[in-house]
Design a protein around this motif. Structure first.
Motif, PDB file in Angstrom:
ATOM      1  N   ASN A  14       1.032  -1.850  -0.006  1.00 40.30           N
ATOM      2  CA  ASN A  14      -0.392  -0.047  -0.207  1.00 40.30           C
ATOM      3  C   ASN A  14       0.884   0.976   0.003  1.00 40.30           C
ATOM      4  OD1 ASN A  14      -1.390   2.236   0.658  1.00 40.30           O
ATOM      5  ND2 ASN A  14      -2.859   0.945   1.805  1.00 40.30           N
ATOM      6  N   ALA A  15       0.977   1.897  -1.030  1.00 38.44           N
ATOM      7  CA  ALA A  15       2.111   2.910  -1.186  1.00 38.44           C
ATOM      8  C   ALA A  15       1.235   4.344  -0.237  1.00 38.44           C
ATOM      9  CB  ALA A  15       2.170   3.463  -2.879  1.00 38.44           C
ATOM     10  N   ALA A  16       0.250   4.394  -0.464  1.00 38.95           N
ATOM     11  CA  ALA A  16      -0.630   5.387   0.685  1.00 38.95           C
ATOM     12  C   ALA A  16       0.237   5.532   2.055  1.00 38.95           C
ATOM     13  CB  ALA A  16      -2.037   5.440   0.390  1.00 38.95           C
ATOM     14  N   THR A  17      -0.181   3.985   2.609  1.00 40.26           N
ATOM     15  CA  THR A  17       0.292   4.047   4.227  1.00 40.26           C
ATOM     16  C   THR A  17       1.791   3.396   3.982  1.00 40.26           C
ATOM     17  OG1 THR A  17      -0.495   1.532   4.128  1.00 40.26           O
ATOM     18  CG2 THR A  17      -1.779   3.487   4.358  1.00 40.26           C
ATOM     19  N   ARG A  18       2.554   3.434   2.648  1.00 32.51           N
ATOM     20  CA  ARG A  18       4.368   2.538   2.899  1.00 32.51           C
ATOM     21  C   ARG A  18       3.785   1.550   3.454  1.00 32.51           C
ATOM     22  NH1 ARG A  18       7.616   8.267   3.628  1.00 32.51           N
ATOM     23  NH2 ARG A  18       6.104   9.147   1.576  1.00 32.51           N
ATOM     24  N   CYS A  19       3.073   0.772   3.414  1.00 29.59           N
ATOM     25  CA  CYS A  19       3.268  -0.620   4.180  1.00 29.59           C
ATOM     26  C   CYS A  19       2.909  -1.894   3.869  1.00 29.59           C
ATOM     27  CB  CYS A  19       2.209  -0.358   5.365  1.00 29.59           C
ATOM     28  SG  CYS A  19       2.011   0.112   6.734  1.00 29.59           S
ATOM     29  N   PHE A  20       3.355  -3.358   4.093  1.00 23.70           N
ATOM     30  CA  PHE A  20       3.033  -3.870   3.025  1.00 23.70           C
ATOM     31  C   PHE A  20       1.703  -4.857   3.936  1.00 23.70           C
ATOM     32  CE2 PHE A  20       7.202  -4.941   1.401  1.00 23.70           C
ATOM     33  CZ  PHE A  20       7.403  -4.833   0.163  1.00 23.70           C
ATOM     34  N   GLU A  21       0.992  -5.555   3.280  1.00 25.05           N
ATOM     35  CA  GLU A  21      -0.335  -5.935   3.651  1.00 25.05           C
ATOM     36  C   GLU A  21      -0.501  -7.313   3.654  1.00 25.05           C
ATOM     37  OE1 GLU A  21      -2.957  -1.794   3.714  1.00 25.05           O
ATOM     38  OE2 GLU A  21      -3.246  -2.909   2.121  1.00 25.05           O
ATOM     39  N   ALA A  22      -1.677  -8.170   4.663  1.00 22.28           N
ATOM     40  CA  ALA A  22      -1.842  -9.591   3.777  1.00 22.28           C
ATOM     41  C   ALA A  22      -2.462 -10.434   5.243  1.00 22.28           C
ATOM     42  CB  ALA A  22      -0.095 -10.153   3.898  1.00 22.28           C
ATOM     43  N   LEU A  23      -2.699 -10.872   4.522  1.00 24.67           N
ATOM     44  CA  LEU A  23      -3.492 -11.935   5.034  1.00 24.67           C
ATOM     45  C   LEU A  23      -2.951 -13.660   5.869  1.00 24.67           C
ATOM     46  CD1 LEU A  23      -7.276 -12.634   6.239  1.00 24.67           C
ATOM     47  CD2 LEU A  23      -6.942 -13.744   4.152  1.00 24.67           C
ATOM     48  N   VAL A  24      -2.672 -13.575   6.951  1.00 20.08           N
ATOM     49  CA  VAL A  24      -2.555 -14.634   7.512  1.00 20.08           C
ATOM     50  C   VAL A  24      -2.866 -15.456   7.690  1.00 20.08           C
ATOM     51  CG1 VAL A  24       0.169 -15.163   9.155  1.00 20.08           C
ATOM     52  CG2 VAL A  24       0.004 -13.211   7.568  1.00 20.08           C
ATOM     53  N   VAL A  25      -2.730 -16.672   6.990  1.00 20.42           N
ATOM     54  CA  VAL A  25      -3.597 -18.107   7.884  1.00 20.42           C
ATOM     55  C   VAL A  25      -3.070 -18.798   8.639  1.00 20.42           C
ATOM     56  CG1 VAL A  25      -4.965 -19.760   6.588  1.00 20.42           C
ATOM     57  CG2 VAL A  25      -4.411 -17.606   5.543  1.00 20.42           C
ATOM     58  N   PHE A  26      -3.386 -19.468   9.677  1.00 19.28           N
ATOM     59  CA  PHE A  26      -2.864 -20.087  10.260  1.00 19.28           C
ATOM     60  C   PHE A  26      -3.652 -21.363  10.477  1.00 19.28           C
ATOM     61  CE2 PHE A  26      -1.922 -16.121  12.518  1.00 19.28           C
ATOM     62  CZ  PHE A  26      -0.632 -16.400  12.541  1.00 19.28           C
ATOM     63  N   HIS A  27      -2.619 -22.767   9.786  1.00 22.94           N
ATOM     64  CA  HIS A  27      -4.190 -24.259   9.337  1.00 22.94           C
ATOM     65  C   HIS A  27      -3.105 -24.734  10.879  1.00 22.94           C
ATOM     66  CE1 HIS A  27      -4.544 -23.076   5.301  1.00 22.94           C
ATOM     67  NE2 HIS A  27      -3.841 -22.862   4.959  1.00 22.94           N
ATOM     68  N   GLU A  28      -4.551 -25.125  11.908  1.00 23.01           N
ATOM     69  CA  GLU A  28      -4.350 -25.658  12.877  1.00 23.01           C
ATOM     70  C   GLU A  28      -4.833 -26.976  13.099  1.00 23.01           C
ATOM     71  OE1 GLU A  28      -4.704 -22.244  15.150  1.00 23.01           O
ATOM     72  OE2 GLU A  28      -2.631 -21.259  15.492  1.00 23.01           O
ATOM     73  N   GLY A  29      -4.431 -28.205  12.955  1.00 17.10           N
ATOM     74  CA  GLY A  29      -4.990 -29.746  12.969  1.00 17.10           C
ATOM     75  C   GLY A  29      -6.096 -29.372  12.221  1.00 17.10           C
ATOM     76  N   HIS A  30      -7.670 -28.987  12.663  1.00 18.01           N
ATOM     77  CA  HIS A  30      -8.774 -28.968  11.933  1.00 18.01           C
ATOM     78  C   HIS A  30      -9.322 -27.983  11.314  1.00 18.01           C
ATOM     79  CE1 HIS A  30      -8.427 -32.932  11.085  1.00 18.01           C
ATOM     80  NE2 HIS A  30      -8.778 -33.454  12.561  1.00 18.01           N
ATOM     81  N   GLU A  31      -8.675 -26.589  11.780  1.00 14.54           N
ATOM     82  CA  GLU A  31      -9.191 -25.073  11.881  1.00 14.54           C
ATOM     83  C   GLU A  31      -8.043 -24.161  10.802  1.00 14.54           C
ATOM     84  OE1 GLU A  31     -11.347 -24.673  16.195  1.00 14.54           O
ATOM     85  OE2 GLU A  31     -10.134 -23.703  15.588  1.00 14.54           O
ATOM     86  N   THR A  32      -8.775 -23.439  10.478  1.00 13.10           N
ATOM     87  CA  THR A  32      -8.171 -22.566  10.235  1.00 13.10           C
ATOM     88  C   THR A  32      -8.479 -20.869  10.944  1.00 13.10           C
ATOM     89  OG1 THR A  32      -8.027 -23.241   7.328  1.00 13.10           O
ATOM     90  CG2 THR A  32      -7.652 -21.007   7.592  1.00 13.10           C
ATOM     91  N   ARG A  33      -7.475 -20.312  10.868  1.00 15.01           N
ATOM     92  CA  ARG A  33      -7.599 -18.523  11.507  1.00 15.01           C
ATOM     93  C   ARG A  33      -6.698 -17.786  10.642  1.00 15.01           C
ATOM     94  NH1 ARG A  33      -8.103 -19.392  17.790  1.00 15.01           N
ATOM     95  NH2 ARG A  33      -8.902 -21.622  17.725  1.00 15.01           N
ATOM     96  N   LYS A  34      -7.852 -16.910  10.124  1.00  8.84           N
ATOM     97  CA  LYS A  34      -6.817 -16.149   9.002  1.00  8.84           C
ATOM     98  C   LYS A  34      -6.627 -14.649   9.769  1.00  8.84           C
ATOM     99  CE  LYS A  34      -9.238 -18.203   5.206  1.00  8.84           C
ATOM    100  NZ  LYS A  34     -10.414 -18.010   3.943  1.00  8.84           N
ATOM    101  N   VAL A  35      -5.821 -14.327   9.778  1.00 13.03           N
ATOM    102  CA  VAL A  35      -5.933 -12.677  10.774  1.00 13.03           C
ATOM    103  C   VAL A  35      -5.158 -11.434   9.148  1.00 13.03           C
ATOM    104  CG1 VAL A  35      -4.255 -11.444  12.182  1.00 13.03           C
ATOM    105  CG2 VAL A  35      -5.238 -14.168  13.216  1.00 13.03           C
ATOM    106  N   PRO A  36      -5.964 -11.153   9.227  1.00 13.59           N
ATOM    107  CA  PRO A  36      -5.116  -9.610   7.992  1.00 13.59           C
ATOM    108  C   PRO A  36      -4.138  -8.477   9.189  1.00 13.59           C
ATOM    109  CG  PRO A  36      -7.650  -9.189   9.408  1.00 13.59           C
ATOM    110  CD  PRO A  36      -7.269 -10.430  10.158  1.00 13.59           C
ATOM    111  N   ILE A  37      -3.681  -8.726   8.382  1.00 12.92           N
ATOM    112  CA  ILE A  37      -2.322  -8.083   8.940  1.00 12.92           C
ATOM    113  C   ILE A  37      -0.747  -6.606   7.993  1.00 12.92           C
ATOM    114  CG2 ILE A  37       0.429  -9.675   8.734  1.00 12.92           C
ATOM    115  CD1 ILE A  37      -1.314  -8.046  12.091  1.00 12.92           C
ATOM    116  N   SER A  38      -0.015  -6.058   8.924  1.00  9.85           N
ATOM    117  CA  SER A  38       0.442  -5.217   7.992  1.00  9.85           C
ATOM    118  C   SER A  38       1.526  -4.617   8.602  1.00  9.85           C
ATOM    119  CB  SER A  38      -0.788  -3.477   7.364  1.00  9.85           C
ATOM    120  OG  SER A  38      -0.760  -2.882   8.356  1.00  9.85           O
ATOM    121  N   ALA A  39       2.305  -4.224   7.646  1.00  8.85           N
ATOM    122  CA  ALA A  39       3.739  -3.520   8.208  1.00  8.85           C
ATOM    123  C   ALA A  39       4.775  -3.048   7.719  1.00  8.85           C
ATOM    124  CB  ALA A  39       4.985  -4.992   8.642  1.00  8.85           C
ATOM    125  N   PRO A  40       4.860  -1.610   8.594  1.00  9.94           N
ATOM    126  CA  PRO A  40       5.885  -0.413   7.434  1.00  9.94           C
ATOM    127  C   PRO A  40       6.696  -1.103   6.947  1.00  9.94           C
ATOM    128  CG  PRO A  40       4.913  -0.082   9.780  1.00  9.94           C
ATOM    129  CD  PRO A  40       4.864  -1.545  10.045  1.00  9.94           C
TER     130      PRO A  40
END
Length: 104
Positions: A14-40
């Motif tokens: 994201n050039a406006a915020t100068r951050c990388f943005e992504a969806l981090v997906v944790f596969h834990e056994g039979h579950e999937t957890r998704k966390v949106p995150i960014s880093a400058p």
């Protein structure tokens, strides 16, 4: 023993915020957890470094309870994908709508 792995999806800069943005997906056994995150980070940052930082931030946010937009969904059930009717049945039971017929 449960399986566990992590992946980074939808990585964007994201050039406006100068951050990388992504969806981090944790596969834990039979579950999937998704966390949106960014880093400058600078746009020239190496992909491996970006993904490592994003995963670390997502783990930290999740551990501290700050992952407010975390999605949690069953990924597999006994080695097979969860069938849509099972999901509908679970939703109806949760909402107290078990006596309603299923739409075709």
């Amino acid at each position: 023993m449960s399986s566990y792995h992590t992946e980074v999806q939808n990585l964007n800069y994201n050039a406006a915020t100068r951050c990388f943005e992504a969806l981090v997906v944790f596969h834990e056994g039979h579950e999937t957890r998704k966390v949106p995150i960014s880093a400058p980070l600078p746009i020239a940052t190496d992909f491996e470094a970006v993904s490592t930082i994003l995963v670390a931030r997502a783990k930290s946010h999740r551990a501290k309870g700050r992952a407010k937009m975390m999605a949690r969904s069953p990924a597999q059930k006994m080695g097979k994908l969860v069938h849509l009717n099972d999901m509908i049945r679970q939703f109806k039971a949760t909402m107290g709508l078990s006596d309603m017929s299923t739409a075709a």
